[in-house]
Design an enzyme around this catalytic site. Structure first.
Site, PDB file in Angstrom:
ATOM      1  N   SER A 182     -56.971  45.238 -30.310  1.00 45.86           N
ATOM      2  CA  SER A 182     -57.138  43.987 -31.066  1.00 45.86           C
ATOM      3  C   SER A 182     -58.612  43.791 -31.356  1.00 45.86           C
ATOM      4  O   SER A 182     -59.414  43.584 -30.437  1.00 45.86           O
ATOM      5  CB  SER A 182     -56.615  42.810 -30.248  1.00 45.86           C
ATOM      6  OG  SER A 182     -57.164  41.624 -30.763  1.00 45.86           O
TER       7      SER A 182
ATOM      8  N   HIS B 209     -54.810  46.417 -34.270  1.00 47.20           N
ATOM      9  CA  HIS B 209     -54.132  45.113 -34.202  1.00 47.20           C
ATOM     10  C   HIS B 209     -55.051  44.038 -34.782  1.00 47.20           C
ATOM     11  O   HIS B 209     -56.189  43.864 -34.338  1.00 47.20           O
ATOM     12  CB  HIS B 209     -53.797  44.818 -32.745  1.00 47.20           C
ATOM     13  CG  HIS B 209     -52.993  43.576 -32.518  1.00 47.20           C
ATOM     14  ND1 HIS B 209     -51.623  43.525 -32.636  1.00 47.20           N
ATOM     15  CD2 HIS B 209     -53.376  42.328 -32.138  1.00 47.20           C
ATOM     16  CE1 HIS B 209     -51.187  42.305 -32.346  1.00 47.20           C
ATOM     17  NE2 HIS B 209     -52.230  41.556 -32.045  1.00 47.20           N
TER      18      HIS B 209
ATOM     19  N   ASP C  64     -55.455  40.106 -35.550  1.00 43.53           N
ATOM     20  CA  ASP C  64     -54.974  38.776 -35.170  1.00 43.53           C
ATOM     21  C   ASP C  64     -55.425  37.737 -36.184  1.00 43.53           C
ATOM     22  O   ASP C  64     -56.604  37.376 -36.228  1.00 43.53           O
ATOM     23  CB  ASP C  64     -55.545  38.396 -33.797  1.00 43.53           C
ATOM     24  CG  ASP C  64     -54.877  39.161 -32.666  1.00 43.53           C
ATOM     25  OD1 ASP C  64     -53.643  39.121 -32.576  1.00 43.53           O
ATOM     26  OD2 ASP C  64     -55.610  39.789 -31.870  1.00 43.53           O
TER      27      ASP C  64
ATOM     28  N   MET D 100     -55.325  33.940 -37.292  1.00 41.99           N
ATOM     29  CA  MET D 100     -55.065  32.608 -36.710  1.00 41.99           C
ATOM     30  C   MET D 100     -55.480  31.535 -37.711  1.00 41.99           C
ATOM     31  O   MET D 100     -56.538  31.643 -38.327  1.00 41.99           O
ATOM     32  CB  MET D 100     -55.896  32.427 -35.437  1.00 41.99           C
ATOM     33  CG  MET D 100     -55.627  33.483 -34.382  1.00 41.99           C
ATOM     34  SD  MET D 100     -56.705  33.218 -32.987  1.00 41.99           S
ATOM     35  CE  MET D 100     -56.119  34.474 -31.857  1.00 41.99           C
TER      36      MET D 100
ATOM     37  N   HIS E 290     -50.838  40.698 -36.883  1.00 45.32           N
ATOM     38  CA  HIS E 290     -50.166  39.677 -36.071  1.00 45.32           C
ATOM     39  C   HIS E 290     -50.516  38.312 -36.661  1.00 45.32           C
ATOM     40  O   HIS E 290     -51.634  37.823 -36.483  1.00 45.32           O
ATOM     41  CB  HIS E 290     -50.671  39.828 -34.616  1.00 45.32           C
ATOM     42  CG  HIS E 290     -50.124  38.818 -33.668  1.00 45.32           C
ATOM     43  ND1 HIS E 290     -50.637  38.645 -32.395  1.00 45.32           N
ATOM     44  CD2 HIS E 290     -49.115  37.923 -33.782  1.00 45.32           C
ATOM     45  CE1 HIS E 290     -49.968  37.683 -31.773  1.00 45.32           C
ATOM     46  NE2 HIS E 290     -49.039  37.219 -32.597  1.00 45.32           N
TER      47      HIS E 290
ATOM     48  N   MET F 135     -50.516  34.628 -36.628  1.00 47.48           N
ATOM     49  CA  MET F 135     -50.329  33.402 -35.827  1.00 47.48           C
ATOM     50  C   MET F 135     -50.611  32.235 -36.760  1.00 47.48           C
ATOM     51  O   MET F 135     -51.614  31.526 -36.646  1.00 47.48           O
ATOM     52  CB  MET F 135     -51.287  33.419 -34.629  1.00 47.48           C
ATOM     53  CG  MET F 135     -50.825  34.378 -33.547  1.00 47.48           C
ATOM     54  SD  MET F 135     -52.121  34.721 -32.363  1.00 47.48           S
ATOM     55  CE  MET F 135     -52.919  36.092 -33.167  1.00 47.48           C
TER      56      MET F 135
ATOM     57  N   MET G 298     -45.027  38.229 -26.476  1.00 44.62           N
ATOM     58  CA  MET G 298     -46.345  37.739 -26.077  1.00 44.62           C
ATOM     59  C   MET G 298     -46.382  37.640 -24.548  1.00 44.62           C
ATOM     60  O   MET G 298     -45.475  37.069 -23.934  1.00 44.62           O
ATOM     61  CB  MET G 298     -46.625  36.352 -26.673  1.00 44.62           C
ATOM     62  CG  MET G 298     -46.874  36.335 -28.173  1.00 44.62           C
ATOM     63  SD  MET G 298     -48.216  37.386 -28.758  1.00 44.62           S
ATOM     64  CE  MET G 298     -49.650  36.683 -27.943  1.00 44.62           C
TER      65      MET G 298
ATOM     66  N   ASP H  94     -48.589  41.847 -25.892  1.00 47.11           N
ATOM     67  CA  ASP H  94     -49.912  41.394 -26.339  1.00 47.11           C
ATOM     68  C   ASP H  94     -50.382  40.241 -25.459  1.00 47.11           C
ATOM     69  O   ASP H  94     -49.730  39.191 -25.392  1.00 47.11           O
ATOM     70  CB  ASP H  94     -49.781  40.956 -27.807  1.00 47.11           C
ATOM     71  CG  ASP H  94     -51.105  40.541 -28.423  1.00 47.11           C
ATOM     72  OD1 ASP H  94     -52.153  40.737 -27.784  1.00 47.11           O
ATOM     73  OD2 ASP H  94     -51.074  40.039 -29.563  1.00 47.11           O
TER      74      ASP H  94
END
Ligand SMILES: O=C(CO)[C@@H](O)[C@H](O)COP(=O)(O)O
Ligand SMILES: [Co+2]
Length: 221
Positions: free
Chosen positions: A7, A32, A34, A36, A65, A67, A136, A174
């Site tokens: 990540s 990965h 992330d 957000m 990913h 979020m 998660m 994760d």
């Protein structure tokens, strides 16, 4: 096959290209990313322009990913950045089945993530459609947290459920994953491990290789 997906949230953004290259050279299989939005989770990280830019550094699998609330609004835009897998949170989708269809229609592999408190039953009617389930192992939103042990029971139960249904879908974990707990996590049934702080804090090559050494123990069995 066991895969490490570093990540980049924990990377040094002034050296992002170099650090990604370093972890790939040491054996990482995916990257990965992330995303957000400050709504689904408290933090805002990065979005399409950053992913598009680092896509120019490597052709490795980009595991995105999301979020973000109501991710269906952005599936086509993230597909265009060069994402290979897009994972949405079940908790963030009003019509999860529709969002999964959108991801597939965009030519991308589909993943669904479950927060620690979300039961596996959230996947009941969509499991057969998925390429990956992300369990998660911390509450999403921040790197550097400690793995919540009961989440591994969920990994174990999901692996059993897949066996019963004759499915072979990737199980990603994760949050708080380290070389020191990787064995336990793989034994529970996960095969794609995300590592943020455990990969990018200190010696990236040595950290990545420590995961590869754990994977080798399983692959030589
Ligand atoms: O999705 C998330 C956090 O919400 C993760 O991907 C973290 O970035 C993992 O970081 P570590 O727990 O491995 O430091
Ligand atoms: Co993540």
């Amino acid at each position: 096959m066991l895969i490490l997906s570093p990540s980049i949230l924990a990377a040094d953004f002034t050296k992002l290209g170099e650090q990604i290259e370093e972890t790939i050279s040491a054996g990482a299989g995916y990257i990965h990313l992330d995303v957000m939005d400050g709504m689904f989770v408290p933090q805002i990280s990065f979005g399409m322009p950053v992913i598009e830019t680092i896509r120019k550094c490597t052709d490795k699998v980009f595991d995105v990913h999301l979020m973000i609330e109501d991710p269906g609004r952005y599936i086509e835009a993230f597909a265009k950045t060069g994402a290979d897998i897009i994972t949405v949170h079940a908790e963030a989708c009003r019509h999860l089945d529709r969002v999964i269809q959108q991801i597939k229609a965009a030519g991308v592999k589909a993943g669904v993530a479950l927060n620690p408190a979300t039961p596996l039953s959230a996947l009941d009617y969509v499991l057969d459609e998925l390429d990956m389930v992300l369990i998660m192992t911390v509450n999403p939103g921040f790197g550097g947290q400690k793995l919540i042990p009961y989440c591994l029971e969920k990994v174990h139960d999901l692996r059993l459920l897949m066996k019963e249904r004759g499915l072979d879908i990737d199980i990603q974990v994760d949050g708080g994953i380290k070389a020191s707990n990787a064995k336990e996590v793989v034994e529970a049934g996960a095969n794609v491990l995300v590592g943020g702080s455990a990969v990018f804090s200190g010696d990236i090559t040595a950290n990545t290789k420590a995961f590869m050494d754990v994977f080798a123990e399983f692959e030589n069995k």
